[in-house]
Write a protein that holds these residues in place. Structure first.
Motif, PDB file in Angstrom:
ATOM      1  N   ASN A  86       0.820  -1.211   0.000  1.00 45.99           N
ATOM      2  CA  ASN A  86       0.000   0.000   0.000  1.00 45.99           C
ATOM      3  C   ASN A  86       0.855   1.263   0.000  1.00 45.99           C
ATOM      4  O   ASN A  86       1.352   1.699   1.036  1.00 45.99           O
ATOM      5  CB  ASN A  86      -0.930   0.010   1.214  1.00 45.99           C
ATOM      6  N   PHE A  87       1.004   1.857  -1.196  1.00 47.20           N
ATOM      7  CA  PHE A  87       1.659   3.153  -1.336  1.00 47.20           C
ATOM      8  C   PHE A  87       0.643   4.295  -1.398  1.00 47.20           C
ATOM      9  O   PHE A  87       1.036   5.461  -1.292  1.00 47.20           O
ATOM     10  CB  PHE A  87       2.468   3.213  -2.639  1.00 47.20           C
ATOM     11  N   ALA A  88      -0.618   3.974  -1.635  1.00 46.56           N
ATOM     12  CA  ALA A  88      -1.619   4.996  -1.945  1.00 46.56           C
ATOM     13  C   ALA A  88      -1.745   5.998  -0.804  1.00 46.56           C
ATOM     14  O   ALA A  88      -2.071   5.622   0.330  1.00 46.56           O
ATOM     15  CB  ALA A  88      -2.962   4.339  -2.215  1.00 46.56           C
ATOM     16  N   ALA A  89      -1.487   7.258  -1.102  1.00 41.88           N
ATOM     17  CA  ALA A  89      -1.574   8.300  -0.072  1.00 41.88           C
ATOM     18  C   ALA A  89      -1.468   9.671  -0.712  1.00 41.88           C
ATOM     19  O   ALA A  89      -0.779   9.854  -1.713  1.00 41.88           O
ATOM     20  CB  ALA A  89      -0.458   8.142   0.959  1.00 41.88           C
ATOM     21  N   GLU A  90      -2.166  10.623  -0.123  1.00 41.40           N
ATOM     22  CA  GLU A  90      -1.867  12.022  -0.369  1.00 41.40           C
ATOM     23  C   GLU A  90      -0.639  12.339   0.470  1.00 41.40           C
ATOM     24  O   GLU A  90      -0.590  11.992   1.652  1.00 41.40           O
ATOM     25  CB  GLU A  90      -3.047  12.906   0.049  1.00 41.40           C
ATOM     26  N   SER A  91       0.375  13.010  -0.125  1.00 42.45           N
ATOM     27  CA  SER A  91       1.656  13.055   0.582  1.00 42.45           C
ATOM     28  C   SER A  91       2.349  14.411   0.630  1.00 42.45           C
ATOM     29  O   SER A  91       3.441  14.503   1.191  1.00 42.45           O
ATOM     30  CB  SER A  91       2.620  12.038  -0.043  1.00 42.45           C
ATOM     31  N   HIS A  92       1.747  15.455   0.064  1.00 39.30           N
ATOM     32  CA  HIS A  92       2.463  16.737   0.037  1.00 39.30           C
ATOM     33  C   HIS A  92       2.031  17.606   1.216  1.00 39.30           C
ATOM     34  O   HIS A  92       0.857  17.963   1.342  1.00 39.30           O
ATOM     35  CB  HIS A  92       2.204  17.463  -1.277  1.00 39.30           C
ATOM     36  N   VAL A  93       2.985  17.940   2.101  1.00 39.36           N
ATOM     37  CA  VAL A  93       2.665  18.643   3.334  1.00 39.36           C
ATOM     38  C   VAL A  93       1.959  19.968   3.060  1.00 39.36           C
ATOM     39  O   VAL A  93       0.952  20.305   3.706  1.00 39.36           O
ATOM     40  CB  VAL A  93       3.943  18.869   4.176  1.00 39.36           C
ATOM     41  N   ASP A  94       2.470  20.755   2.109  1.00 42.99           N
ATOM     42  CA  ASP A  94       1.853  22.053   1.831  1.00 42.99           C
ATOM     43  C   ASP A  94       0.396  21.899   1.420  1.00 42.99           C
ATOM     44  O   ASP A  94      -0.477  22.685   1.831  1.00 42.99           O
ATOM     45  CB  ASP A  94       2.624  22.783   0.728  1.00 42.99           C
ATOM     46  N   GLY A  99      -5.620  21.945   2.496  1.00 43.84           N
ATOM     47  CA  GLY A  99      -6.848  21.153   2.416  1.00 43.84           C
ATOM     48  C   GLY A  99      -6.698  19.805   3.093  1.00 43.84           C
ATOM     49  O   GLY A  99      -6.478  18.785   2.422  1.00 43.84           O
ATOM     50  N   PRO A 100      -6.805  19.739   4.420  1.00 47.75           N
ATOM     51  CA  PRO A 100      -6.555  18.483   5.145  1.00 47.75           C
ATOM     52  C   PRO A 100      -7.583  17.382   4.911  1.00 47.75           C
ATOM     53  O   PRO A 100      -7.280  16.201   5.081  1.00 47.75           O
ATOM     54  CB  PRO A 100      -6.539  18.909   6.615  1.00 47.75           C
ATOM     55  N   ALA A 101      -8.805  17.745   4.510  1.00 50.21           N
ATOM     56  CA  ALA A 101      -9.865  16.737   4.404  1.00 50.21           C
ATOM     57  C   ALA A 101      -9.517  15.626   3.416  1.00 50.21           C
ATOM     58  O   ALA A 101      -9.790  14.446   3.663  1.00 50.21           O
ATOM     59  CB  ALA A 101     -11.187  17.399   4.014  1.00 50.21           C
ATOM     60  N   ALA A 102      -8.919  15.995   2.281  1.00 51.35           N
ATOM     61  CA  ALA A 102      -8.559  14.983   1.277  1.00 51.35           C
ATOM     62  C   ALA A 102      -7.550  13.993   1.829  1.00 51.35           C
ATOM     63  O   ALA A 102      -7.542  12.808   1.445  1.00 51.35           O
ATOM     64  CB  ALA A 102      -8.002  15.666   0.034  1.00 51.35           C
TER      65      ALA A 102
END
Length: 356
Positions: A86-94, A99-102
């Motif tokens: 499992n690599f699937a992730a939103e990963s960009h801190v900025d 937009g934290p909800a995603a």
């Protein structure tokens, strides 16, 4: 100890069109494994990276969301993988700050759905297939928070995430652990340091600096530039994941690092020097003159450093690249693959879809 690399002939890889996931898929298929590659194809998913696999019978691409339980269940029933990675992730801190909800939706809710499908599939297996099945969750050192001037993160370091991104990854790590202790699901977790290398999306520090430096544009550096990261070449990270998958102890976490702590200033200056040597600016300026300090990111962790001694001692893994060799190879790759970069920058990489 069972060598599972040769038995794990089929892998379900989630997030396999992203930076690290795609590098993993390319490496796995080249080594003879079959990969069912599931990716939602958000902005960070790039099928150009997988173009060399088009028509390869060992690679099946499926566009979809890890939170789509009916899709996951169908893929598991149809392909009967020996492992899920499992690599699937939103990963960009900025982006997580804006937009934290995603990040919660993908990294927490999506991982939960994937885990429930994996648990149900694993329960349906018998004999060697059940014994050999693994769920490997790829995470980050950012879940541990920020270090002072001394020490390194170990697998026993308490979680203290400081951004919405790292908080969402910490939550997913806890869910993976809970599914092992509650249901017996045979899980493995890896927490890696900052990756770099071929095919990285140009919003990240190293490819961003390379592109701006090539164009002679200002090179933005957060704050004083003395934030420290442990840099890990992506192919080394992929080999570490493969090693954990084949021989890691069920339920354990393994930290993966590059033994390459560098300040952001050092990273940028190194890239400038390499580009000055390989592609001098027409006006003869040294690219270090383009460095520009900008307002620091909110909640910017000061230092990360990984203690990978558990991985090294238990599984005999070490990084093959030093920072110097890895960053030189990375700069060379970007110089040689400008069409790939330009298709990302102009958005055309999202206009076409690769067949499976």
């Amino acid at each position: 100890m069972i060598d599972r690399v040769h038995r794990s002939r089929t892998l379900l890889v989630t997030g396999g069109a992203g930076f690290i996931g795609a590098n993993f898929v390319l490496q796995a298929v080249a080594d003879g494994l079959t990969v069912v590659n599931l990716d939602k194809l958000t902005y960070a998913g790039n099928l150009d990276t997988l173009a060399s696999l088009q028509g390869n019978p060992r690679h099946a691409f499926v566009q979809g969301d890890i939170g789509d339980r009916s899709l996951i269940a169908r893929l598991l029933a149809e392909h009967k993988p020996d492992a899920i990675v499992n690599f699937a992730a939103e990963s960009h801190v900025d982006r997580s700050i804006d937009g934290p909800a995603a990040f919660v939706e993908t990294n927490v809710v999506g991982t939960l759905g994937l885990l429930e499908c994996a648990r149900d599939f694993w329960r349906s297996l018998e004999g060697a297939a059940r014994e050999g099945f693994r769920f490997l969750h790829v995470s980050t050192d950012e879940v541990y928070g920020s270090l002072g001037d001394e020490g390194k993160f170990t697998e026993q370091t308490a979680y203290a995430p400081n951004s919405p991104y790292s908080a969402s990854k910490a939550a997913s790590d806890h869910l993976v652990r809970a599914f092992h202790h509650t249901y017996g699901l045979p899980v493995l977790t890896t927490n890696c340091s900052n990756n770099y290398g071929p095919y990285q999306f140009p919003e990240k520090l190293i490819p961003l600096v390379i592109q701006k430096a090539l164009a002679g544009e200002p090179l933005p550096i957060y704050g004083d530039g003395l934030n420290i990261r442990d840099w890990l070449f992506v192919s080394d990270h992929c080999s570490a994941i493969r090693r954990v998958l084949e021989a890691g102890r069920i339920g354990e976490t393994y930290n993966v690092g590059g033994n390459a702590e560098r300040t952001n200033l050092t990273v940028v200056k190194t890239i400038c020097t390499l580009l000055d040597q390989r592609r001098p600016l027409a006006d003869g300026r040294a690219r270090e003159s383009l460095m520009t300090h900008v307002k620091d990111r909110p909640g910017h962790d000061r230092r990360y450093a990984i203690d990978a001694s558990k991985l090294e001692s238990e599984l005999s893994w070490k990084p093959s690249q030093t920072f110097e060799s890895g960053i030189a190879a990375t700069v060379n790759w970007y110089l040689e693959h400008q069409p790939w970069v330009q298709r990302v920058l102009d958005g055309s990489y999202r206009m076409e879809r690769l067949g499976s």
